[in-house]
Scaffold this motif. Sequence first.
Motif, PDB file in Angstrom:
ATOM      1  N   LYS A  28       1.168  11.689   6.995  1.00  0.00           N
ATOM      2  CA  LYS A  28      -0.047  11.947   6.287  1.00  0.00           C
ATOM      3  C   LYS A  28      -1.114  10.418   6.325  1.00  0.00           C
ATOM      4  O   LYS A  28      -0.467   9.936   6.283  1.00  0.00           O
ATOM      5  N   ILE A  29      -2.286  10.474   7.306  1.00  0.00           N
ATOM      6  CA  ILE A  29      -2.738   9.588   6.949  1.00  0.00           C
ATOM      7  C   ILE A  29      -4.344   9.921   6.238  1.00  0.00           C
ATOM      8  O   ILE A  29      -4.779  10.902   6.235  1.00  0.00           O
ATOM      9  N   SER A  30      -4.618   8.886   5.607  1.00  0.00           N
ATOM     10  CA  SER A  30      -6.175   9.291   4.689  1.00  0.00           C
ATOM     11  C   SER A  30      -6.837   8.203   5.076  1.00  0.00           C
ATOM     12  O   SER A  30      -7.026   7.107   5.297  1.00  0.00           O
ATOM     13  N   PHE A  31      -7.640   8.879   4.912  1.00  0.00           N
ATOM     14  CA  PHE A  31      -9.227   7.799   5.188  1.00  0.00           C
ATOM     15  C   PHE A  31     -10.167   7.661   4.830  1.00  0.00           C
ATOM     16  O   PHE A  31     -10.152   9.138   3.605  1.00  0.00           O
ATOM     17  N   GLY A  32     -10.792   6.858   3.629  1.00  0.00           N
ATOM     18  CA  GLY A  32     -11.629   6.685   3.143  1.00  0.00           C
ATOM     19  C   GLY A  32     -13.420   7.089   3.499  1.00  0.00           C
ATOM     20  O   GLY A  32     -13.573   6.400   4.171  1.00  0.00           O
ATOM     21  N   VAL A  33     -14.091   8.253   3.182  1.00  0.00           N
ATOM     22  CA  VAL A  33     -14.556   8.380   3.424  1.00  0.00           C
ATOM     23  C   VAL A  33     -15.705   8.091   2.789  1.00  0.00           C
ATOM     24  O   VAL A  33     -16.961   7.690   3.104  1.00  0.00           O
ATOM     25  N   GLU A  34     -15.582   8.336   1.365  1.00  0.00           N
ATOM     26  CA  GLU A  34     -16.358   8.172   0.536  1.00  0.00           C
ATOM     27  C   GLU A  34     -17.272   9.575   0.296  1.00  0.00           C
ATOM     28  O   GLU A  34     -17.717   9.844  -0.916  1.00  0.00           O
ATOM     29  N   SER A  35     -18.488   9.586   1.333  1.00  0.00           N
ATOM     30  CA  SER A  35     -19.527  10.823   1.505  1.00  0.00           C
ATOM     31  C   SER A  35     -19.472  11.458   2.707  1.00  0.00           C
ATOM     32  O   SER A  35     -19.736  10.888   3.276  1.00  0.00           O
ATOM     33  N   ALA A  36     -20.140  12.719   2.710  1.00  0.00           N
ATOM     34  CA  ALA A  36     -20.800  13.107   3.926  1.00  0.00           C
ATOM     35  C   ALA A  36     -21.598  13.118   3.456  1.00  0.00           C
ATOM     36  O   ALA A  36     -22.150  13.919   4.725  1.00  0.00           O
ATOM     37  N   ASP A  37     -22.345  13.010   2.602  1.00  0.00           N
ATOM     38  CA  ASP A  37     -24.087  12.914   3.005  1.00  0.00           C
ATOM     39  C   ASP A  37     -24.596  11.134   3.269  1.00  0.00           C
ATOM     40  O   ASP A  37     -24.115  10.041   3.182  1.00  0.00           O
ATOM     41  N   LEU A  38     -24.872  11.225   4.857  1.00  0.00           N
ATOM     42  CA  LEU A  38     -25.600   9.955   5.549  1.00  0.00           C
ATOM     43  C   LEU A  38     -25.807   9.023   4.950  1.00  0.00           C
ATOM     44  O   LEU A  38     -26.073   8.135   5.463  1.00  0.00           O
ATOM     45  N   LYS A  39     -27.103   9.385   4.542  1.00  0.00           N
ATOM     46  CA  LYS A  39     -27.679   8.767   3.873  1.00  0.00           C
ATOM     47  C   LYS A  39     -27.467   7.240   3.019  1.00  0.00           C
ATOM     48  O   LYS A  39     -27.018   6.462   2.699  1.00  0.00           O
ATOM     49  N   VAL A  40     -26.431   8.090   2.409  1.00  0.00           N
ATOM     50  CA  VAL A  40     -24.658   7.169   1.353  1.00  0.00           C
ATOM     51  C   VAL A  40     -24.324   6.005   2.261  1.00  0.00           C
ATOM     52  O   VAL A  40     -23.872   5.126   1.739  1.00  0.00           O
ATOM     53  N   ILE A  41     -23.911   7.009   3.131  1.00  0.00           N
ATOM     54  CA  ILE A  41     -22.711   6.406   3.849  1.00  0.00           C
ATOM     55  C   ILE A  41     -23.641   4.938   4.498  1.00  0.00           C
ATOM     56  O   ILE A  41     -23.007   4.300   4.402  1.00  0.00           O
ATOM     57  N   GLU A  42     -25.221   5.187   5.221  1.00  0.00           N
ATOM     58  CA  GLU A  42     -25.614   3.915   5.072  1.00  0.00           C
ATOM     59  C   GLU A  42     -25.861   3.074   3.982  1.00  0.00           C
ATOM     60  O   GLU A  42     -26.190   1.743   4.300  1.00  0.00           O
ATOM     61  N   SER A  43     -26.692   3.490   2.659  1.00  0.00           N
ATOM     62  CA  SER A  43     -26.660   2.406   1.659  1.00  0.00           C
ATOM     63  C   SER A  43     -25.764   1.487   1.598  1.00  0.00           C
ATOM     64  O   SER A  43     -25.402   0.877   1.218  1.00  0.00           O
ATOM     65  N   ILE A  44     -24.498   2.431   1.479  1.00  0.00           N
ATOM     66  CA  ILE A  44     -22.670   1.427   1.138  1.00  0.00           C
ATOM     67  C   ILE A  44     -22.367   0.427   2.295  1.00  0.00           C
ATOM     68  O   ILE A  44     -21.502  -0.407   2.431  1.00  0.00           O
ATOM     69  N   LYS A  45     -22.991   0.489   3.328  1.00  0.00           N
ATOM     70  CA  LYS A  45     -22.255   0.185   4.539  1.00  0.00           C
ATOM     71  C   LYS A  45     -20.838  -0.195   5.099  1.00  0.00           C
ATOM     72  O   LYS A  45     -20.278  -0.338   5.233  1.00  0.00           O
ATOM     73  N   LYS A  46     -20.808   1.368   4.931  1.00  0.00           N
ATOM     74  CA  LYS A  46     -19.477   1.870   5.657  1.00  0.00           C
ATOM     75  C   LYS A  46     -18.937   1.247   7.256  1.00  0.00           C
ATOM     76  O   LYS A  46     -18.091   1.638   7.322  1.00  0.00           O
ATOM     77  N   GLY A  47     -20.175   1.546   7.662  1.00  0.00           N
ATOM     78  CA  GLY A  47     -19.984   1.156   9.047  1.00  0.00           C
ATOM     79  C   GLY A  47     -18.936   3.163   9.962  1.00  0.00           C
ATOM     80  O   GLY A  47     -18.104   2.438  10.800  1.00  0.00           O
ATOM     81  N   ILE A  48     -19.109   4.313   9.944  1.00  0.00           N
ATOM     82  CA  ILE A  48     -19.123   5.022   9.895  1.00  0.00           C
ATOM     83  C   ILE A  48     -19.866   5.642  10.324  1.00  0.00           C
ATOM     84  O   ILE A  48     -20.858   5.679   9.483  1.00  0.00           O
ATOM     85  N   SER A  49     -19.528   7.036  11.067  1.00  0.00           N
ATOM     86  CA  SER A  49     -20.829   8.410  11.099  1.00  0.00           C
ATOM     87  C   SER A  49     -20.067   9.423  10.181  1.00  0.00           C
ATOM     88  O   SER A  49     -18.338   9.464  11.305  1.00  0.00           O
ATOM     89  N   LEU A  50     -20.116  10.868  10.673  1.00  0.00           N
ATOM     90  CA  LEU A  50     -20.219  11.496  10.284  1.00  0.00           C
ATOM     91  C   LEU A  50     -19.202  12.597  11.318  1.00  0.00           C
ATOM     92  O   LEU A  50     -17.940  12.708  11.128  1.00  0.00           O
ATOM     93  N   ASP A  51     -19.924  12.165  13.182  1.00  0.00           N
ATOM     94  CA  ASP A  51     -18.743  12.396  14.241  1.00  0.00           C
ATOM     95  C   ASP A  51     -17.415  11.907  14.514  1.00  0.00           C
ATOM     96  O   ASP A  51     -16.700  12.305  14.392  1.00  0.00           O
ATOM     97  N   GLN A  52     -17.428  10.394  13.542  1.00  0.00           N
ATOM     98  CA  GLN A  52     -16.048   9.844  13.394  1.00  0.00           C
ATOM     99  C   GLN A  52     -15.262  10.005  12.977  1.00  0.00           C
ATOM    100  O   GLN A  52     -13.991  10.621  13.037  1.00  0.00           O
TER     101      GLN A  52
END
Length: 168
Positions: A28-52
């Motif tokens: 099993k591999i766990s990924f820290g995604v946090e949200s699927a809302d791009l606005k949230v991902i960008e605001s927390i500077k996660k540095g990932i895309s939903l495509d990734q």
Amino acid sequence: NIKWTCNSRVNTVSLSMLKAMKEGGCRKISFGVESADLKVIESIKKGISLDQVKTAINLSKIAGISSRLYLMFGFWEDSNTSVDATLKFLYENQPDEVQLALLVPLPGSKIYNDASKYEILLPEDLEEYFYAGIKGPHSFITHTKYLNSDQYIMAVERLKQGIEEWRK
């Protein structure tokens, strides 16, 4: 013959790496995604895309490794749109597992250091951190930029219920 699990970022995995991990016993591999809302991902500077994220889930399936997404709710940019986007993403991409947590700004983190900017009242007693979270009696986040306290509680419940329905 050792079976193991791990955490990873979605933007660091490849099919060859995952196949080697599977051969080495990874289940099993766990990924820290946090949200699927791009606005949230960008605001927390996660540095990932939903495509990734989609790619990481699909590559894990191909390699025969179970995938888990770590989700978090309570960021300043979270809204009902965040709930909708995250639930839609789960149904469309079908990770094997999901784990939801409410945001707890830990001492030393950017959110903790900027708590007043995000209107977060932090406890003076650090022992209160042991009682925070999705099953704890309280959370330090009571609202977001787009959700007042009542709306926040309803959004959390809707997200929890949506994840339970998705699991079925």
